[in-house]
Motif scaffolding. Structure first.
Motif, PDB file in Angstrom:
ATOM      1  N   PHE A   1      95.150  32.874  27.406  1.00 32.29           N
ATOM      2  CA  PHE A   1      94.656  34.169  27.871  1.00 32.29           C
ATOM      3  C   PHE A   1      95.268  35.306  27.061  1.00 32.29           C
ATOM      4  O   PHE A   1      94.574  36.216  26.612  1.00 32.29           O
ATOM      5  CB  PHE A   1      94.964  34.332  29.366  1.00 32.29           C
ATOM      6  CG  PHE A   1      94.622  35.685  29.907  1.00 32.29           C
ATOM      7  CD1 PHE A   1      93.298  36.037  30.102  1.00 32.29           C
ATOM      8  CD2 PHE A   1      95.615  36.597  30.214  1.00 32.29           C
ATOM      9  CE1 PHE A   1      92.980  37.289  30.605  1.00 32.29           C
ATOM     10  CE2 PHE A   1      95.303  37.838  30.715  1.00 32.29           C
ATOM     11  CZ  PHE A   1      93.980  38.193  30.915  1.00 32.29           C
ATOM     12  N   TRP A   2      96.595  35.252  26.864  1.00 31.05           N
ATOM     13  CA  TRP A   2      97.278  36.309  26.115  1.00 31.05           C
ATOM     14  C   TRP A   2      96.884  36.294  24.646  1.00 31.05           C
ATOM     15  O   TRP A   2      96.768  37.342  24.014  1.00 31.05           O
ATOM     16  CB  TRP A   2      98.786  36.220  26.277  1.00 31.05           C
ATOM     17  CG  TRP A   2      99.187  36.585  27.669  1.00 31.05           C
ATOM     18  CD1 TRP A   2      99.688  35.766  28.621  1.00 31.05           C
ATOM     19  CD2 TRP A   2      99.073  37.876  28.278  1.00 31.05           C
ATOM     20  NE1 TRP A   2      99.886  36.457  29.786  1.00 31.05           N
ATOM     21  CE2 TRP A   2      99.526  37.752  29.610  1.00 31.05           C
ATOM     22  CE3 TRP A   2      98.619  39.115  27.842  1.00 31.05           C
ATOM     23  CZ2 TRP A   2      99.545  38.825  30.484  1.00 31.05           C
ATOM     24  CZ3 TRP A   2      98.649  40.183  28.713  1.00 31.05           C
ATOM     25  CH2 TRP A   2      99.100  40.025  30.026  1.00 31.05           C
ATOM     26  N   TYR A   3      96.658  35.103  24.084  1.00 25.47           N
ATOM     27  CA  TYR A   3      96.176  35.012  22.701  1.00 25.47           C
ATOM     28  C   TYR A   3      94.807  35.667  22.578  1.00 25.47           C
ATOM     29  O   TYR A   3      94.544  36.424  21.635  1.00 25.47           O
ATOM     30  CB  TYR A   3      96.098  33.550  22.248  1.00 25.47           C
ATOM     31  CG  TYR A   3      95.407  33.376  20.923  1.00 25.47           C
ATOM     32  CD1 TYR A   3      96.028  33.749  19.746  1.00 25.47           C
ATOM     33  CD2 TYR A   3      94.123  32.858  20.858  1.00 25.47           C
ATOM     34  CE1 TYR A   3      95.392  33.605  18.532  1.00 25.47           C
ATOM     35  CE2 TYR A   3      93.477  32.707  19.658  1.00 25.47           C
ATOM     36  CZ  TYR A   3      94.108  33.085  18.490  1.00 25.47           C
ATOM     37  OH  TYR A   3      93.469  32.945  17.295  1.00 25.47           O
ATOM     38  N   PHE A   4      93.932  35.393  23.530  1.00 26.27           N
ATOM     39  CA  PHE A   4      92.605  35.986  23.523  1.00 26.27           C
ATOM     40  C   PHE A   4      92.692  37.513  23.562  1.00 26.27           C
ATOM     41  O   PHE A   4      92.055  38.208  22.770  1.00 26.27           O
ATOM     42  CB  PHE A   4      91.791  35.464  24.715  1.00 26.27           C
ATOM     43  CG  PHE A   4      90.460  36.119  24.881  1.00 26.27           C
ATOM     44  CD1 PHE A   4      89.399  35.785  24.058  1.00 26.27           C
ATOM     45  CD2 PHE A   4      90.274  37.083  25.860  1.00 26.27           C
ATOM     46  CE1 PHE A   4      88.166  36.403  24.217  1.00 26.27           C
ATOM     47  CE2 PHE A   4      89.048  37.703  26.015  1.00 26.27           C
ATOM     48  CZ  PHE A   4      87.994  37.359  25.196  1.00 26.27           C
ATOM     49  N   LEU A   5      93.496  38.049  24.457  1.00 28.69           N
ATOM     50  CA  LEU A   5      93.624  39.506  24.570  1.00 28.69           C
ATOM     51  C   LEU A   5      94.268  40.118  23.332  1.00 28.69           C
ATOM     52  O   LEU A   5      93.791  41.119  22.799  1.00 28.69           O
ATOM     53  CB  LEU A   5      94.445  39.868  25.810  1.00 28.69           C
ATOM     54  CG  LEU A   5      93.764  39.682  27.155  1.00 28.69           C
ATOM     55  CD1 LEU A   5      94.709  40.087  28.276  1.00 28.69           C
ATOM     56  CD2 LEU A   5      92.490  40.482  27.223  1.00 28.69           C
ATOM     57  N   ALA A   6      95.361  39.524  22.865  1.00 30.69           N
ATOM     58  CA  ALA A   6      96.085  40.093  21.730  1.00 30.69           C
ATOM     59  C   ALA A   6      95.274  40.009  20.444  1.00 30.69           C
ATOM     60  O   ALA A   6      95.235  40.971  19.663  1.00 30.69           O
ATOM     61  CB  ALA A   6      97.417  39.378  21.560  1.00 30.69           C
ATOM     62  N   SER A   7      94.618  38.890  20.209  1.00 32.29           N
ATOM     63  CA  SER A   7      93.849  38.763  18.962  1.00 32.29           C
ATOM     64  C   SER A   7      92.675  39.734  18.939  1.00 32.29           C
ATOM     65  O   SER A   7      92.400  40.359  17.913  1.00 32.29           O
ATOM     66  CB  SER A   7      93.369  37.331  18.769  1.00 32.29           C
ATOM     67  OG  SER A   7      92.484  36.947  19.790  1.00 32.29           O
ATOM     68  N   ASN A   8      92.005  39.887  20.055  1.00 29.65           N
ATOM     69  CA  ASN A   8      90.894  40.840  20.095  1.00 29.65           C
ATOM     70  C   ASN A   8      91.374  42.279  20.006  1.00 29.65           C
ATOM     71  O   ASN A   8      90.709  43.118  19.391  1.00 29.65           O
ATOM     72  CB  ASN A   8      90.047  40.621  21.338  1.00 29.65           C
ATOM     73  CG  ASN A   8      89.231  39.363  21.225  1.00 29.65           C
ATOM     74  OD1 ASN A   8      88.525  39.176  20.248  1.00 29.65           O
ATOM     75  ND2 ASN A   8      89.347  38.482  22.193  1.00 29.65           N
ATOM     76  N   ALA A   9      92.523  42.580  20.576  1.00 27.80           N
ATOM     77  CA  ALA A   9      93.083  43.929  20.437  1.00 27.80           C
ATOM     78  C   ALA A   9      93.461  44.209  18.987  1.00 27.80           C
ATOM     79  O   ALA A   9      93.225  45.312  18.473  1.00 27.80           O
ATOM     80  CB  ALA A   9      94.302  44.084  21.342  1.00 27.80           C
ATOM     81  N   LEU A  10      94.043  43.220  18.294  1.00 26.47           N
ATOM     82  CA  LEU A  10      94.396  43.412  16.889  1.00 26.47           C
ATOM     83  C   LEU A  10      93.168  43.616  16.012  1.00 26.47           C
ATOM     84  O   LEU A  10      93.174  44.447  15.104  1.00 26.47           O
ATOM     85  CB  LEU A  10      95.213  42.225  16.382  1.00 26.47           C
ATOM     86  CG  LEU A  10      96.659  42.178  16.846  1.00 26.47           C
ATOM     87  CD1 LEU A  10      97.314  40.866  16.417  1.00 26.47           C
ATOM     88  CD2 LEU A  10      97.428  43.357  16.283  1.00 26.47           C
ATOM     89  N   VAL A  11      92.118  42.876  16.288  1.00 24.52           N
ATOM     90  CA  VAL A  11      90.894  43.043  15.507  1.00 24.52           C
ATOM     91  C   VAL A  11      90.280  44.417  15.775  1.00 24.52           C
ATOM     92  O   VAL A  11      89.806  45.090  14.863  1.00 24.52           O
ATOM     93  CB  VAL A  11      89.897  41.907  15.801  1.00 24.52           C
ATOM     94  CG1 VAL A  11      88.528  42.196  15.205  1.00 24.52           C
ATOM     95  CG2 VAL A  11      90.440  40.601  15.262  1.00 24.52           C
ATOM     96  N   THR A  12      90.320  44.860  17.017  1.00 22.02           N
ATOM     97  CA  THR A  12      89.813  46.195  17.340  1.00 22.02           C
ATOM     98  C   THR A  12      90.627  47.265  16.632  1.00 22.02           C
ATOM     99  O   THR A  12      90.067  48.219  16.073  1.00 22.02           O
ATOM    100  CB  THR A  12      89.841  46.417  18.865  1.00 22.02           C
ATOM    101  OG1 THR A  12      89.067  45.394  19.486  1.00 22.02           O
ATOM    102  CG2 THR A  12      89.286  47.775  19.225  1.00 22.02           C
ATOM    103  N   LEU A  13      91.945  47.128  16.616  1.00 21.57           N
ATOM    104  CA  LEU A  13      92.782  48.092  15.900  1.00 21.57           C
ATOM    105  C   LEU A  13      92.529  48.034  14.399  1.00 21.57           C
ATOM    106  O   LEU A  13      92.614  49.055  13.713  1.00 21.57           O
ATOM    107  CB  LEU A  13      94.255  47.829  16.202  1.00 21.57           C
ATOM    108  CG  LEU A  13      94.707  48.172  17.617  1.00 21.57           C
ATOM    109  CD1 LEU A  13      96.144  47.736  17.835  1.00 21.57           C
ATOM    110  CD2 LEU A  13      94.547  49.653  17.880  1.00 21.57           C
ATOM    111  N   SER A  14      92.211  46.867  13.890  1.00 17.84           N
ATOM    112  CA  SER A  14      91.940  46.763  12.450  1.00 17.84           C
ATOM    113  C   SER A  14      90.661  47.506  12.079  1.00 17.84           C
ATOM    114  O   SER A  14      90.521  47.963  10.948  1.00 17.84           O
ATOM    115  CB  SER A  14      91.865  45.306  12.020  1.00 17.84           C
ATOM    116  OG  SER A  14      90.683  44.706  12.465  1.00 17.84           O
ATOM    117  N   LEU A  15      89.734  47.640  13.011  1.00 22.22           N
ATOM    118  CA  LEU A  15      88.536  48.434  12.730  1.00 22.22           C
ATOM    119  C   LEU A  15      88.906  49.887  12.474  1.00 22.22           C
ATOM    120  O   LEU A  15      88.344  50.541  11.595  1.00 22.22           O
ATOM    121  CB  LEU A  15      87.545  48.334  13.891  1.00 22.22           C
ATOM    122  CG  LEU A  15      86.890  46.980  14.091  1.00 22.22           C
ATOM    123  CD1 LEU A  15      86.027  46.999  15.348  1.00 22.22           C
ATOM    124  CD2 LEU A  15      86.074  46.595  12.886  1.00 22.22           C
TER     125      LEU A  15
END
Length: 82
Positions: free
Chosen positions: A54-68
């Motif tokens: 669950f935390w991997y899912f949230l953190a990875s998607n947050a990092l990708v959003t920040l990379s945008l």
């Protein structure tokens, strides 16, 4: 014959040159990081158990959003010289 207006100072601060090649390299690195964090099976296997998935899912998607936002900041405002 009219001359184009120079770029505003806030786009090209003094002492800082725009380098399109450096920005392109940064964009490629950000894209590679995003692909690695989202599509690499070993990452999914490592975080596959329990609550860490669950935390991997949230953190990875947050990092990708920040990379945008990081990619948006790398959009160049190079001056075209004739």
């Amino acid at each position: 014959m009219s001359l184009s207006a120079p770029a505003p100072d806030y786009l090209n601060p003094p002492g800082r040159k725009s380098n399109p090649e450096r920005r392109a390299r940064l964009r490629r690195a950000i894209f590679a990081f995003d692909v690695l964090i989202l599509l690499a099976p070993p990452m999914h296997w490592f975080f596959s158990g329990g609550q860490s998935a669950f935390w991997y899912f949230l953190a990875s998607n947050a990092l990708v959003t920040l990379s945008l936002f990081a990619l948006w900041k790398t959009i160049g405002t190079e001056e075209v010289t004739a």
